[in-house]
Design an enzyme around this catalytic site. Structure first.
Site, short mmCIF file in Angstrom:
data_model
loop_
_atom_site.label_atom_id
_atom_site.label_comp_id
_atom_site.label_asym_id
_atom_site.label_seq_id
_atom_site.Cartn_x
_atom_site.Cartn_y
_atom_site.Cartn_z
N CYS A 81 0.82 -1.20 0.00
CA CYS A 81 0.00 0.00 0.00
C CYS A 81 0.85 1.25 0.00
O CYS A 81 0.61 2.19 -0.77
CB CYS A 81 -0.93 -0.01 1.20
SG CYS A 81 -1.71 1.54 1.58
N CYS A 449 2.82 20.95 8.17
CA CYS A 449 2.71 19.50 7.97
C CYS A 449 3.89 18.98 7.16
O CYS A 449 3.88 17.84 6.70
CB CYS A 449 1.38 19.15 7.31
SG CYS A 449 1.10 20.04 5.79
#
Ligand code: SAH
Length: 494
Positions: A81, A449
């Site tokens: 993933c 972030c």
């Protein structure tokens, strides 16, 4: 002379460190290797995948000594993933890795002295239970080899959808919602979108859950409109099923007919229920400044296109810190740039004289205005636009331009006490930073972030007359390499 490796060579390496993307870093015969899926402390046999002059990339073949920091990942898909780059690393070690990542970026990319960085950096705020924390998921929809509709994740850098509806970071309800949609598509032979041909109908499924309220939003991203009123074939049947799911509050479609990997289209139509879901954020132990505002909760409306922090538990800690750093006493004038739906702005507004939020997505500003109203907050206003355009326009023409002449506080807004910024990963635009410097606020609170762009921007602000007072990382994205950071800057006395 380093031994030169060639592609497909096997070698043995001791992993001593981990890079910004979560790869293991080790030396073999003095030659640096970046090893995918290896964690610090591993001794591994690896296969070289790509050779550069000074270093090479490699793939983990066999663990010879298992690192004491390795843990069994919860997710069987974690290697394919790619969403959780460091799930195999023990959680306390993940926190240490992120603390170091921020530290290294400040030193190497920001050019700040290690002594300074060690003085201002507080220890990272981790999670007690680092699973099922995400309130938002976007699943691609595809077709498998047997023609069945599948949803899951893209297999590393491809457009092949690997079926998997049970991500251990997401809400438990996601599985039922995804299965409901795919079963409907199977039943009525609704084709999944095909990225190669640009044909097919359903592209993505966006799910959002208000963890506090339990309200759930589903937004189907559709390629094209099906009919006058039906956006998806046999819409009523699908809505009937989705409506049965506990917490379902809003079902909508987003129209995206572009050949692009941008997930959401700009056009949204509510099909069932409310156009928004609501959620509550509590901010605790906020400030030690004596302002009578410790512990507060606000309610927020969130629409499909609006940004909303994905980890509610950590968001409360992040916002508490940002507010503490803002150091408000009840009188200040504050700008909140990149304000989204006005979350930080409205907490600030409760402790300040006036707050002005700026955000580029119009729907988010609509949500922000509605959120101010819901919470009875009257000293916050919001502008739609890019921070790097709104802020200079306001600064240059503040008196007679964007604010009405003599409008309460417009001159104060040209020279605010505090500016809070919370930009996307690419950081702040140069024009935005430059205008902030010209506005000369006492304090700047930078919520970031991406610590690489944070370091770059802090260097510009510090060269412009500010100094770093406090820095603290908050683990908003457990098991991934991403890290959120809050930083307090103060204007240096001349
Ligand atoms: N502070 C908010 C949102 C942070 S995310 C919160 O905590 O929820 C960053 C936000 O910046 C997003 O809402 C994004 O739409 C917005 N944005 C991106 N580029 C921008 C720009 N140039 N000017 C203003 N806002 C921008």
């Amino acid at each position: 002379m380093n031994r030169i490796y060639r592609k497909n060579d096997l070698t043995t390496v001791t992993v001593e460190d981990m890079g910004a993307d979560g790869e293991g870093i080790g030396k073999a015969d003095g030659f640096t290797l970046f090893v995918k899926d290896a964690v610090v402390g591993d001794v591994a046999q690896v296969r070289i995948t790509k050779v550069k002059k000074q270093y090479a990339y490699a793939r983990l073949e066999k663990l010879l000594t298992v690192s004491p920091f390795r843990t069994e990942p919860k997710c069987p898909w974690h290697r394919q993933c790619g969403g959780c780059q460091i799930q195999a690393l023990e959680y306390t070690k993940q926190l240490e890795y992120k603390q170091n990542k921020v530290r290294n970026h400040l030193i190497r990319l920001g050019g700040f002295a290690p002594e300074l960085v060690d003085r201002v950096m507080e220890s990272i705020v981790g999670m007690e239970d680092p699973y099922r924390y995400r309130n938002k998921a976007q699943y691609p929809v595809g077709t498998d080899r047997d023609g069945r509709i599948v949803t899951g994740f893209y297999a590393g850098r491809t457009h092949t959808v690997i079926p998997s509806t049970e991500c251990c970071l997401g809400a438990a309800e996601n599985k039922e919602i995804l299965e409901t949609v795919t079963a409907h598509m199977e039943r009525y032979r609704i084709p999944a979108y095909d990225e190669e041909t640009g044909r097919g109908q359903v592209r993505h499924i966006l799910i959002r859950k208000g963890f506090y309220t339990g309200e759930i939003m589903v937004c189907l991203v559709i390629n094209g409109k099906y009919g006058e009123r039906e956006y998806i074939c046999h819409q009523a049947q699908l809505l009937e099923k989705l409506a049965l799911i506990k917490g379902m509050t809003s079902v909508s479609v987003s129209i995206n007919t572009e050949k692009t990997n941008v997930i959401m289209g700009k056009e949204i139509h509510t099909l069932w229920g409310s156009p928004v879901i609501s959620d509550v954020i509590h901010v605790r132990d906020m400030r030690q400044t004596g302002y009578p505002c410790t512990g507060q909760q606000l309610t927020f409306a969130i629409s499909p296109l609006s940004f909303y922090q994905v980890n509610p538990v950590q968001t409360e800690k992040l916002y508490s810190l940002a507010l503490e750093y803002a150091g408000l006493t009840g009188r200040e004038t504050v700008w909140d740039l990149y304000c989204g739906i006005g979350t930080i702005s409205l907490f600030l507004a409760s402790g300040a004289g006036q707050v002005c939020g700026v955000e580029v997505i119009p729907q988010a500003i609509e949500d922000a205005i509605e959120n101010a109203r819901r919470n009875g907050i009257q000293n916050a206003r919001f502008y739609v636009g890019k921070a790097e355009e709104v802020l200079p326009a306001f600064y240059e023409r503040g008196k007679d331009g964007m604010a009405a002449p003599g409008e309460n506080g417009s001159e104060d807004l040209r020279h605010p006490d505090v500016i809070v910024v919370d930009p996307p990963r690419k950081g702040c635009d140069g024009v935005c930073l430059d205008t902030m410097l010209r506005m000369r606020p006492e304090r700047i609170v930078y919520v970031s972030c991406d610590s690489a762009t944070l370091a770059r921007d802090l260097r510009i602000l510090c060269d412009g007359g500010y100094e770093i007072k406090r820095v603290r990382a908050v683990d908003q994205f457990a098991h991934t390499v991403h890290v959120e950071t809050v930083c307090l800057l103060a204007r240096k006395a001349q």
